[in-house]
Design a protein around this motif. Structure first.
Motif, PDB file in Angstrom:
ATOM      1  N   GLN A 238       8.906 -38.887   0.843  1.00 12.01           N
ATOM      2  CA  GLN A 238       9.480 -37.609   0.431  1.00 12.01           C
ATOM      3  C   GLN A 238       8.910 -36.441   1.230  1.00 12.01           C
ATOM      4  OE1 GLN A 238       9.942 -37.199  -3.971  1.00 12.01           O
ATOM      5  NE2 GLN A 238       9.389 -39.371  -4.026  1.00 12.01           N
ATOM      6  N   TRP A 239       7.632 -36.511   1.594  1.00 17.63           N
ATOM      7  CA  TRP A 239       7.090 -35.488   2.473  1.00 17.63           C
ATOM      8  C   TRP A 239       7.889 -35.439   3.772  1.00 17.63           C
ATOM      9  CZ3 TRP A 239       4.200 -31.334   3.218  1.00 17.63           C
ATOM     10  CH2 TRP A 239       3.275 -30.963   2.245  1.00 17.63           C
ATOM     11  N   LEU A 240       8.072 -36.588   4.395  1.00 16.55           N
ATOM     12  CA  LEU A 240       8.743 -36.619   5.692  1.00 16.55           C
ATOM     13  C   LEU A 240      10.223 -36.284   5.577  1.00 16.55           C
ATOM     14  CD1 LEU A 240       7.084 -39.679   7.453  1.00 16.55           C
ATOM     15  CD2 LEU A 240       6.596 -37.248   7.763  1.00 16.55           C
ATOM     16  N   GLU A 241      10.878 -36.721   4.512  1.00 11.91           N
ATOM     17  CA  GLU A 241      12.291 -36.374   4.321  1.00 11.91           C
ATOM     18  C   GLU A 241      12.487 -34.863   4.358  1.00 11.91           C
ATOM     19  OE1 GLU A 241      14.244 -39.894   1.507  1.00 11.91           O
ATOM     20  OE2 GLU A 241      13.413 -38.092   0.598  1.00 11.91           O
ATOM     21  N   GLN A 242      11.709 -34.171   3.557  1.00 10.62           N
ATOM     22  CA  GLN A 242      11.877 -32.715   3.452  1.00 10.62           C
ATOM     23  C   GLN A 242      11.366 -31.998   4.697  1.00 10.62           C
ATOM     24  OE1 GLN A 242      10.774 -31.385  -0.728  1.00 10.62           O
ATOM     25  NE2 GLN A 242      10.454 -33.591  -0.968  1.00 10.62           N
ATOM     26  N   GLN A 246      13.482 -29.485   7.627  1.00 10.71           N
ATOM     27  CA  GLN A 246      13.037 -28.173   8.095  1.00 10.71           C
ATOM     28  C   GLN A 246      12.844 -28.163   9.613  1.00 10.71           C
ATOM     29  OE1 GLN A 246       9.740 -26.610   5.727  1.00 10.71           O
ATOM     30  NE2 GLN A 246      10.414 -27.785   3.947  1.00 10.71           N
ATOM     31  N   LEU A 247      12.300 -29.247  10.152  1.00 11.14           N
ATOM     32  CA  LEU A 247      12.040 -29.318  11.595  1.00 11.14           C
ATOM     33  C   LEU A 247      13.330 -29.357  12.404  1.00 11.14           C
ATOM     34  CD1 LEU A 247       9.083 -31.870  11.663  1.00 11.14           C
ATOM     35  CD2 LEU A 247       8.982 -29.472  12.389  1.00 11.14           C
ATOM     36  N   VAL A 248      14.279 -30.165  11.977  1.00 13.17           N
ATOM     37  CA  VAL A 248      15.533 -30.296  12.727  1.00 13.17           C
ATOM     38  C   VAL A 248      16.263 -28.959  12.780  1.00 13.17           C
ATOM     39  CG1 VAL A 248      17.826 -31.355  12.669  1.00 13.17           C
ATOM     40  CG2 VAL A 248      15.792 -32.767  12.313  1.00 13.17           C
ATOM     41  N   ARG A 249      16.318 -28.254  11.652  1.00 12.29           N
ATOM     42  CA  ARG A 249      16.993 -26.943  11.645  1.00 12.29           C
ATOM     43  C   ARG A 249      16.272 -25.953  12.548  1.00 12.29           C
ATOM     44  NH1 ARG A 249      17.824 -28.037   5.963  1.00 12.29           N
ATOM     45  NH2 ARG A 249      15.877 -26.942   5.485  1.00 12.29           N
ATOM     46  N   LEU A 285       0.569 -43.523   7.848  1.00  8.24           N
ATOM     47  CA  LEU A 285       1.900 -44.104   7.735  1.00  8.24           C
ATOM     48  C   LEU A 285       1.906 -45.547   8.207  1.00  8.24           C
ATOM     49  CD1 LEU A 285       4.038 -41.125   9.106  1.00  8.24           C
ATOM     50  CD2 LEU A 285       3.795 -41.814   6.710  1.00  8.24           C
ATOM     51  N   SER A 286       1.194 -45.821   9.277  1.00 11.44           N
ATOM     52  CA  SER A 286       1.106 -47.176   9.803  1.00 11.44           C
ATOM     53  C   SER A 286       0.469 -48.110   8.788  1.00 11.44           C
ATOM     54  CB  SER A 286       0.289 -47.181  11.105  1.00 11.44           C
ATOM     55  OG  SER A 286       0.070 -48.490  11.561  1.00 11.44           O
ATOM     56  N   PHE A 347      11.189 -44.446   2.454  1.00 10.11           N
ATOM     57  CA  PHE A 347       9.988 -44.336   3.275  1.00 10.11           C
ATOM     58  C   PHE A 347      10.267 -44.819   4.695  1.00 10.11           C
ATOM     59  CE2 PHE A 347       6.252 -46.364   5.133  1.00 10.11           C
ATOM     60  CZ  PHE A 347       5.340 -45.321   5.117  1.00 10.11           C
ATOM     61  N   ASP A 348      10.882 -45.978   4.836  1.00 16.77           N
ATOM     62  CA  ASP A 348      11.178 -46.511   6.163  1.00 16.77           C
ATOM     63  C   ASP A 348      12.104 -45.581   6.936  1.00 16.77           C
ATOM     64  OD1 ASP A 348       9.619 -48.669   5.602  1.00 16.77           O
ATOM     65  OD2 ASP A 348      11.175 -50.181   5.899  1.00 16.77           O
ATOM     66  N   ARG A 349      13.127 -45.091   6.270  1.00 16.54           N
ATOM     67  CA  ARG A 349      14.107 -44.230   6.935  1.00 16.54           C
ATOM     68  C   ARG A 349      13.467 -42.911   7.378  1.00 16.54           C
ATOM     69  NH1 ARG A 349      17.637 -44.902   3.304  1.00 16.54           N
ATOM     70  NH2 ARG A 349      17.268 -43.000   2.091  1.00 16.54           N
ATOM     71  N   ALA A 350      12.630 -42.342   6.528  1.00 12.14           N
ATOM     72  CA  ALA A 350      12.005 -41.057   6.852  1.00 12.14           C
ATOM     73  C   ALA A 350      10.993 -41.193   7.989  1.00 12.14           C
ATOM     74  CB  ALA A 350      11.328 -40.480   5.615  1.00 12.14           C
ATOM     75  N   THR A 351      10.212 -42.290   8.002  1.00 10.98           N
ATOM     76  CA  THR A 351       9.233 -42.458   9.084  1.00 10.98           C
ATOM     77  C   THR A 351       9.931 -42.657  10.412  1.00 10.98           C
ATOM     78  OG1 THR A 351       9.072 -44.816   8.512  1.00 10.98           O
ATOM     79  CG2 THR A 351       7.390 -43.357   7.615  1.00 10.98           C
ATOM     80  N   ARG A 352      11.017 -43.416  10.424  1.00 12.96           N
ATOM     81  CA  ARG A 352      11.761 -43.616  11.673  1.00 12.96           C
ATOM     82  C   ARG A 352      12.372 -42.296  12.156  1.00 12.96           C
ATOM     83  NH1 ARG A 352      13.179 -48.655   9.146  1.00 12.96           N
ATOM     84  NH2 ARG A 352      12.373 -50.409  10.349  1.00 12.96           N
TER      85      ARG A 352
END
Length: 375
Positions: A238-242, A246-249, A285-286, A347-352
């Motif tokens: 959830q950290w990485l999702e959010q 923000q980063l992409v925008r 994450l690893s 989790f997998d989707r956000a880390t990738r």
């Protein structure tokens, strides 16, 4: 491009795959590291930080929701006395004692196996009549309950409640994950072997199975690797999702290297990447990915003992079968990689996605291997 950065960029390429590089991580609060990482990235990419909201993963179902009630066998006193030539009489006497009624699911599983084996031998020694017919029916009832008895000794046990609990004492999870995964694999093999033995025409002594079961369950219940891992996956995912949103925008609004050449902002980005992503966030994450692969694979193998889903069911789905509905729902919400909204899948989707974001930024600034790094 310096050698260190080249190695880091090559590592990023490797991270885009399904296996992440293991690393040693200090036992510190990851939330504080994410907060600092968030702050550094907001300065580099020039965006206003929005609060990151973390929702805990679904909790493991209670024993009441998981345990199947055993069918009661009605054998009156006269019938019981008429079983005296059979070893089954001793077994029934032990089971109906005060201690027998308090047996944990693991010992009741062994009782089920032994009952079926002894009943088969006893039926063959009895003449045709009401007692033999009653014993045939009792044996069939026990046989029909076997898969649910196996679910009781695993998913419904007190040890699995501990395995999936959320509490943690510092420094235990990494060791526990490896030990628990091994114990789960051994438990899977042991239960499959015992179930096969229960169908054998030869009566067997299942008393040795009790010790083996208790040993494996003791290892599984000694720590809480699965519950802690689920919480860690929820936090990281959830950290990485959010953060990714923000980063992409921000990167689209104001690119770091608009002409494909390294800028001062790009150099700052490199430092943040090396010090805070590669140095702090990526190793954690690893570690989570390695734990999920090890423990998740062992849990999946245990799930596979149960009846498979129908051919028309979606991948990763499970029939009610011998698995309690509450467990199926929990599995799909937390561990099922084929369920897009599950904790593990997010989790997998956000880390990738985060790895891909860094690859894009390094490439645009000429800092990926093979890219033009002049300027």
């Amino acid at each position: 491009m310096n050698v260190r950065l080249l190695r880091v960029a090559v590592m990023l390429c490797a991270l885009a795959g399904t296996v992440l590089i293991p690393a040693c991580v200090k036992n510190e609060r990851i939330e504080a590291k994410f907060e600092n990482y968030h702050y550094r990235l907001s300065n580099v990419f020039d965006f206003e930080r929005r609060p990151i909201v973390i929702t805990p993963p679904s909790r493991y179902p209670t024993e009441r929701a998981l345990l199947y009630q055993e069918p009661e066998l009605q054998i009156d006193l006269l019938d019981f006395l008429r079983l005296s030539p059979c070893e089954l009489q001793r077994l029934l006497g032990e089971r109906n004692s005060s201690l027998g009624r308090l047996q944990p699911p693991s010992l009741r599983w062994v009782y089920h196996l032994e009952f079926i084996a002894q009943a088969r031998a006893c039926i063959e020694s009895l003449p045709a009549g009401q007692l033999r017919a009653a014993l045939v029916q009792a044996s069939a009832t026990k046989q029909a309950f076997l898969l649910r008895a196996r679910a009781n000794v695993t998913w419904g046990s007190a040890e699995f409640q501990q395995l999936f609990s959320g509490a943690q004492r510092p420094g235990e999870v990494l060791v526990a994950s490896a030990n628990q995964a091994q114990a789960l694999r051994e438990l899977q093999a042991l239960l499959a072997e015992q179930l096969q033995a229960a169908g054998s025409p030869e009566p067997r002594n299942f008393s040795h199975a009790s010790t083996a079961l208790e040993q494996r369950l003791a290892v599984i219940g000694a720590y809480n690797g699965a519950g802690r891992l689920a919480a860690d996956m929820a936090t990281g995912g959830q950290w990485l999702e959010q953060l990714n949103q923000q980063l992409v925008r921000a990167a689209a609004r104001r690119p770091l290297c608009p002409k494909g050449r390294l800028t001062e902002r790009g150099k700052t980005m490199e430092r943040v990447f090396q010090l805070f992503y590669v140095g702090e966030i990526q190793p954690w994450l690893s570690q989570i990915s390695q734990r999920r692969w090890r423990l998740g694979a062992a849990l999946q193998a245990l799930m596979a003992l149960e009846p498979a889903a129908s051919p028309s069911a979606p991948a990763g789905a499970y029939t009610a079968g011998a698995l309690p509905d509450a467990l199926v729902r929990y599995w799909q919400q937390v561990w099922d990689l084929s369920a897009p909204a599950s904790t593990a899948a997010r989790f997998d989707r956000a880390t990738r996605a985060h790895v891909q974001f860094w690859q894009t930024q390094l490439r645009q600034c000429g800092r990926m291997p093979g890219a033009d790094s002049s300027g």
